[in-house]
Scaffold this motif. Structure first.
Motif, mmCIF file in Angstrom:
data_model
loop_
_atom_site.group_PDB
_atom_site.id
_atom_site.type_symbol
_atom_site.label_atom_id
_atom_site.label_comp_id
_atom_site.label_asym_id
_atom_site.label_seq_id
_atom_site.Cartn_x
_atom_site.Cartn_y
_atom_site.Cartn_z
ATOM 1 N N PRO A 167 0.818 -1.211 0.000
ATOM 2 C CA PRO A 167 0.000 0.000 0.000
ATOM 3 C C PRO A 167 0.857 1.269 0.000
ATOM 4 O O PRO A 167 2.020 1.230 0.394
ATOM 5 C CB PRO A 167 -0.802 -0.128 1.315
ATOM 6 C CG PRO A 167 0.110 -0.916 2.203
ATOM 7 C CD PRO A 167 0.802 -1.897 1.306
ATOM 8 N N PRO A 168 0.264 2.392 -0.437
ATOM 9 C CA PRO A 168 1.023 3.650 -0.547
ATOM 10 C C PRO A 168 1.242 4.306 0.819
ATOM 11 O O PRO A 168 0.681 5.352 1.128
ATOM 12 C CB PRO A 168 0.130 4.511 -1.449
ATOM 13 C CG PRO A 168 -1.253 4.012 -1.195
ATOM 14 C CD PRO A 168 -1.118 2.532 -0.954
ATOM 15 N N GLU A 169 2.099 3.692 1.626
ATOM 16 C CA GLU A 169 2.321 4.184 2.989
ATOM 17 C C GLU A 169 3.234 5.408 3.039
ATOM 18 O O GLU A 169 3.289 6.109 4.036
ATOM 19 C CB GLU A 169 2.921 3.074 3.854
ATOM 20 C CG GLU A 169 2.031 1.859 4.011
ATOM 21 C CD GLU A 169 2.710 0.753 4.802
ATOM 22 O OE1 GLU A 169 3.864 0.953 5.223
ATOM 23 O OE2 GLU A 169 2.080 -0.295 5.012
ATOM 24 N N GLY A 170 3.987 5.634 1.963
ATOM 25 C CA GLY A 170 4.920 6.747 1.983
ATOM 26 C C GLY A 170 6.086 6.504 2.929
ATOM 27 O O GLY A 170 6.660 7.442 3.474
ATOM 28 N N ARG A 171 6.439 5.225 3.146
ATOM 29 C CA ARG A 171 7.522 4.913 4.069
ATOM 30 C C ARG A 171 8.861 5.405 3.549
ATOM 31 O O ARG A 171 9.688 5.922 4.293
ATOM 32 C CB ARG A 171 7.580 3.406 4.311
ATOM 33 C CG ARG A 171 8.747 2.974 5.190
ATOM 34 C CD ARG A 171 8.777 1.477 5.376
ATOM 35 N NE ARG A 171 7.622 1.028 6.158
ATOM 36 C CZ ARG A 171 7.315 -0.247 6.347
ATOM 37 N NH1 ARG A 171 8.055 -1.197 5.793
ATOM 38 N NH2 ARG A 171 6.284 -0.586 7.073
ATOM 39 N N GLY A 172 9.110 5.231 2.249
ATOM 40 C CA GLY A 172 10.374 5.646 1.669
ATOM 41 C C GLY A 172 10.536 5.057 0.285
ATOM 42 O O GLY A 172 9.596 4.506 -0.295
ATOM 43 N N THR A 173 11.747 5.182 -0.253
ATOM 44 C CA THR A 173 12.032 4.751 -1.618
ATOM 45 C C THR A 173 13.272 3.864 -1.634
ATOM 46 O O THR A 173 14.261 4.153 -0.959
ATOM 47 C CB THR A 173 12.262 5.968 -2.534
ATOM 48 O OG1 THR A 173 11.101 6.805 -2.499
ATOM 49 C CG2 THR A 173 12.538 5.535 -3.963
#
Length: 286
Positions: A72-78
């Motif tokens: 899911p698009p959690e925005g944790r990192g790249t």
């Protein structure tokens, strides 16, 4: 007399081959495969969620890459996933998709000369490719370096380590790293003299870079790896200067390391801790 002639001929042949080693070594290090035009899109390989991107390098080469959004698009990192020395990114889409399932956006580039990327592979060329991928993420997509995680497997671990010592990143993951290519050559061609295997070009000295790595680093190796001895991976781990984690996976070889649940469990924990700034002390996995 005949024996002397044979010995002299063999020594002469070895000397000639040694002279041409800079041209010969790449054939031992790089095994690229190309993609046909109809094979370049990730949909062809069963990854409709991913998109194609083209990345220019500092020396005028255009790289081909795939971009996997987090799911899911959690925005944790790249994460940037640097693959091994053979094949192309089509062989690694499954790994990139699994990394995106950890809540990471994933850039999967092909090195120069691999897949649909232009150019010819070399050690310095691969390092330039890594810098180009970094610039594309940071400058073009606005990725925060403090939330960026290079991940390298096999040869890619050396590329990831070089990027992590030359550019700001949150941490780095090294899977099946070796000390340098000369050590691998000695392991596989032990019957040849050391001077013959002391490669100057395409050395990929991961051990030297480990001594300069200060960011949190996760190192994993397969206990049954017959390509890169786990002892070399452990040597890289022991040289690290910053927070570190080690995992040796029972039953895992070199090419099946991603099929083991233990690796994904530790990858999830490491990426969560590093990208949430929770990793501060040395930590060694069981």
């Amino acid at each position: 007399m005949e024996l002397l002639i044979v010995v002299v001929a063999l020594v002469g042949l070895m000397a000639v081959v040694r002279l041409f080693m800079p041209r010969i070594v790449p054939f031992f290090v790089f095994y690229p495969e190309t993609l046909q035009p109809h094979e370049t899109h990730p949909r062809y390989w069963g990854f409709p969620q991913a998109t194609e991107v083209r990345i220019p390098t500092e020396d005028g080469i255009e790289l081909h890459a795939w971009w996997f959004p987090a799911d899911p698009p959690e925005g944790r990192g790249t994460a940037i996933y640097f693959h091994g020395n053979a094949g192309h990114l089509g062989d690694r889409g499954t790994v990139a998709a699994a990394l995106s399932n950890l809540g990471l956006d994933v850039l999967l580039p092909d090195y120069r000369g691999y897949g649909a990327s232009e150019g010819k592979p070399s050690e310095e060329g691969l390092y330039a490719d890594a810098r180009a991928a970094y610039r594309w993420l940071v400058d073009e997509r606005g990725v925060d370096p403090e939330r960026l995680l290079p991940l390298g497997n096999s040869l890619g671990s050396s590329v990831a380590a070089e990027l992590a010592v030359s550019r700001p990143v949150a941490g780095v993951v090294l899977l099946g790293p070796f000390t340098d290519t000369a050590a691998i050559a000695r392991h596989r061609l032990s019957w040849l003299p050391d001077w013959y295997l002391d490669w100057v070009h395409n050395r990929f000295d991961t051990l030297e870079r480990a001594l300069r790595l200060e960011v949190p680093t996760f190192v994993a190796a397969g206990e049954e790896d017959r390509v890169i001895p786990p002892g070399q991976s452990r040597e890289v781990f022991e040289a690290l200067q910053g927070p570190r984690r080690w995992l040796e996976i029972p039953g895992a070889g070199h090419n099946d390391i991603f099929s083991h649940e233990a690796l994904w469990r530790e990858l999830h924990r490491f990426t969560r801790d590093v990208l949430s700034s929770g990793l501060h002390d040395d930590s060694v996995s069981p």
